[in-house]
Design a protein around this motif. Sequence first.
Motif, PDB file in Angstrom:
ATOM      1  N   PHE A 185      25.736  27.460  24.502  1.00 51.85           N
ATOM      2  CA  PHE A 185      26.847  28.048  23.777  1.00 51.85           C
ATOM      3  C   PHE A 185      27.495  27.040  22.821  1.00 51.85           C
ATOM      4  CE2 PHE A 185      28.836  32.149  25.530  1.00 51.85           C
ATOM      5  CZ  PHE A 185      27.593  32.743  25.665  1.00 51.85           C
ATOM      6  N   PRO A 186      28.249  27.530  21.844  1.00 52.56           N
ATOM      7  CA  PRO A 186      29.038  26.608  21.016  1.00 52.56           C
ATOM      8  C   PRO A 186      29.973  25.791  21.892  1.00 52.56           C
ATOM      9  CG  PRO A 186      29.081  28.842  20.115  1.00 52.56           C
ATOM     10  CD  PRO A 186      28.448  28.948  21.463  1.00 52.56           C
ATOM     11  N   PRO A 187      30.286  24.566  21.509  1.00 49.88           N
ATOM     12  CA  PRO A 187      31.178  23.722  22.332  1.00 49.88           C
ATOM     13  C   PRO A 187      32.531  24.391  22.545  1.00 49.88           C
ATOM     14  CG  PRO A 187      30.144  22.441  20.583  1.00 49.88           C
ATOM     15  CD  PRO A 187      29.827  23.878  20.296  1.00 49.88           C
ATOM     16  N   VAL A 188      33.035  24.319  23.762  1.00 51.41           N
ATOM     17  CA  VAL A 188      34.333  24.926  24.062  1.00 51.41           C
ATOM     18  C   VAL A 188      35.456  24.251  23.270  1.00 51.41           C
ATOM     19  CG1 VAL A 188      34.916  23.458  26.035  1.00 51.41           C
ATOM     20  CG2 VAL A 188      35.715  25.825  25.982  1.00 51.41           C
ATOM     21  N   ALA A 189      35.207  23.039  22.777  1.00 49.38           N
ATOM     22  CA  ALA A 189      36.201  22.354  21.929  1.00 49.38           C
ATOM     23  C   ALA A 189      36.558  23.180  20.702  1.00 49.38           C
ATOM     24  CB  ALA A 189      35.661  20.990  21.500  1.00 49.38           C
ATOM     25  N   GLY A 208      34.573  19.259  15.154  1.00 52.00           N
ATOM     26  CA  GLY A 208      33.621  18.193  14.902  1.00 52.00           C
ATOM     27  C   GLY A 208      32.495  18.178  15.919  1.00 52.00           C
ATOM     28  N   TRP A 209      31.676  17.141  15.826  1.00 49.71           N
ATOM     29  CA  TRP A 209      30.541  16.954  16.736  1.00 49.71           C
ATOM     30  C   TRP A 209      31.069  16.627  18.129  1.00 49.71           C
ATOM     31  CZ3 TRP A 209      27.292  12.025  17.357  1.00 49.71           C
ATOM     32  CH2 TRP A 209      26.101  12.305  18.057  1.00 49.71           C
ATOM     33  N   THR A 210      30.493  17.267  19.159  1.00 47.20           N
ATOM     34  CA  THR A 210      30.888  16.998  20.544  1.00 47.20           C
ATOM     35  C   THR A 210      29.639  16.630  21.355  1.00 47.20           C
ATOM     36  OG1 THR A 210      30.737  19.364  21.051  1.00 47.20           O
ATOM     37  CG2 THR A 210      32.913  18.497  20.501  1.00 47.20           C
ATOM     38  N   GLY A 231      41.570  10.684  24.832  1.00 46.78           N
ATOM     39  CA  GLY A 231      40.774   9.469  24.754  1.00 46.78           C
ATOM     40  C   GLY A 231      39.422   9.674  24.104  1.00 46.78           C
ATOM     41  N   GLY A 232      39.317  10.680  23.252  1.00 48.83           N
ATOM     42  CA  GLY A 232      38.046  10.953  22.596  1.00 48.83           C
ATOM     43  C   GLY A 232      37.028  11.634  23.491  1.00 48.83           C
ATOM     44  N   VAL A 262      24.544  32.139  39.244  1.00 54.54           N
ATOM     45  CA  VAL A 262      23.230  31.516  39.345  1.00 54.54           C
ATOM     46  C   VAL A 262      23.232  30.050  38.936  1.00 54.54           C
ATOM     47  CG1 VAL A 262      21.929  33.661  39.140  1.00 54.54           C
ATOM     48  CG2 VAL A 262      22.583  32.421  37.062  1.00 54.54           C
ATOM     49  N   ALA A 263      24.249  29.601  38.174  1.00 55.51           N
ATOM     50  CA  ALA A 263      24.266  28.207  37.729  1.00 55.51           C
ATOM     51  C   ALA A 263      25.671  27.815  37.309  1.00 55.51           C
ATOM     52  CB  ALA A 263      23.295  27.989  36.565  1.00 55.51           C
ATOM     53  N   GLN A 264      25.950  26.519  37.420  1.00 54.88           N
ATOM     54  CA  GLN A 264      27.225  25.980  36.964  1.00 54.88           C
ATOM     55  C   GLN A 264      27.012  24.530  36.552  1.00 54.88           C
ATOM     56  OE1 GLN A 264      28.391  25.934  41.584  1.00 54.88           O
ATOM     57  NE2 GLN A 264      30.146  25.699  40.257  1.00 54.88           N
ATOM     58  N   SER A 265      27.883  24.015  35.708  1.00 53.53           N
ATOM     59  CA  SER A 265      27.715  22.630  35.257  1.00 53.53           C
ATOM     60  C   SER A 265      29.039  22.062  34.801  1.00 53.53           C
ATOM     61  CB  SER A 265      26.697  22.543  34.104  1.00 53.53           C
ATOM     62  OG  SER A 265      27.189  23.187  32.950  1.00 53.53           O
ATOM     63  N   ARG A 266      29.076  20.751  34.714  1.00 53.83           N
ATOM     64  CA  ARG A 266      30.171  20.029  34.058  1.00 53.83           C
ATOM     65  C   ARG A 266      29.546  18.978  33.154  1.00 53.83           C
ATOM     66  NH1 ARG A 266      35.820  17.886  36.446  1.00 53.83           N
ATOM     67  NH2 ARG A 266      36.273  20.046  35.856  1.00 53.83           N
ATOM     68  N   GLN A 267      30.013  18.951  31.920  1.00 50.34           N
ATOM     69  CA  GLN A 267      29.599  17.920  30.969  1.00 50.34           C
ATOM     70  C   GLN A 267      30.807  17.054  30.609  1.00 50.34           C
ATOM     71  OE1 GLN A 267      27.373  19.101  27.476  1.00 50.34           O
ATOM     72  NE2 GLN A 267      27.097  21.167  28.284  1.00 50.34           N
ATOM     73  N   LEU A 268      30.537  15.777  30.397  1.00 51.13           N
ATOM     74  CA  LEU A 268      31.512  14.922  29.736  1.00 51.13           C
ATOM     75  C   LEU A 268      31.053  14.779  28.304  1.00 51.13           C
ATOM     76  CD1 LEU A 268      34.064  13.161  30.032  1.00 51.13           C
ATOM     77  CD2 LEU A 268      32.526  11.207  30.346  1.00 51.13           C
ATOM     78  N   CYS A 269      31.902  15.185  27.378  1.00 47.48           N
ATOM     79  CA  CYS A 269      31.526  15.228  25.962  1.00 47.48           C
ATOM     80  C   CYS A 269      32.437  14.314  25.150  1.00 47.48           C
ATOM     81  CB  CYS A 269      31.644  16.648  25.403  1.00 47.48           C
ATOM     82  SG  CYS A 269      30.687  17.886  26.288  1.00 47.48           S
ATOM     83  N   GLY A 270      31.889  13.750  24.112  1.00 48.54           N
ATOM     84  CA  GLY A 270      32.699  13.055  23.142  1.00 48.54           C
ATOM     85  C   GLY A 270      33.353  14.040  22.194  1.00 48.54           C
TER      86      GLY A 270
END
Length: 279
Positions: A208-212, A219-221, A250-251, A267-275
């Motif tokens: 999906f598009p970034p939730v940001a 911008g880029w994440t 903190g970016g 069926v699935a879940q995740s956590r990302q740390l994004c810039g």
Amino acid sequence: MVVSEYDDVIRLEPTDQPATRRGAFTQDWMIGNAVNGGVVMAAALNALREHLAADPDEVTEHLDPVVVSAYFMTASAPGAFTASTELMRAGRRLTTGQVSVHQEVDGGQVERMRAIASFGNLDGTDTYRQSAAPDLPPPDECVSAQQAPPDFLRHNHFLDRVDIRLDPATAGWAVGKPSMRGLIQGWLRLRDQREPDTTMLALALDAFPPVAFDLGLYGWTPTLEFTGHIRRRPAPGWLRVMLTTQNVGGGLLEEDAQIWDSTGALVAQSRQLCGVRPA
């Protein structure tokens, strides 16, 4: 039988090294200037699964990815890649291994992604408690990614492979009106209607598009670290996807994803740390 483009991009061939396989990414799976990270993870998980399936000493029924933790060092580009795999531990319920994806750049090998993943058997998984799926309009009443401006689609070929339909209530950012809730949700399936499986869920968690964007941060994440949990084998049909974030600073921001299948099962879940790179 027609082979899905998804199966083509994660297909691997053996090399003269037993624990190394090779494949090729194409521009058809690019978002902007990079191959989609979910595609890279799916190919890497496929390499590790093939390693486990080919090893006569291992528990060969452990072929469903259950948990994956991936670090993205550099952006993957169209072209050949190698996936090197290593068995770390074989247990009764889970088998754990490591996989690293490299591409040749200027005559040298550059590591794109490294992951540790555990595989198990998700056949007949019980569910005692799960989060409720969001109430969404039907896919035909949602906003298709194909409605994006032509210039945008020209540089995001990934959207020609993956059918994404966004809930209109969380798509205001696309016309410069983000809700500022940190929420994007909608439907997803492969455009050629190839049905989802447990490895394809790794792609779906990063599609999906970034939730940001829903916070007005366009911008880029880039993904720095990704942890995904595959909870059960998905039923055929559309996947229901929800992205949220609660903390930005903190970016950096976290992006939490949850996916339910056509039966309403998580069926699935995740956590990302994004810039966070403001436009």
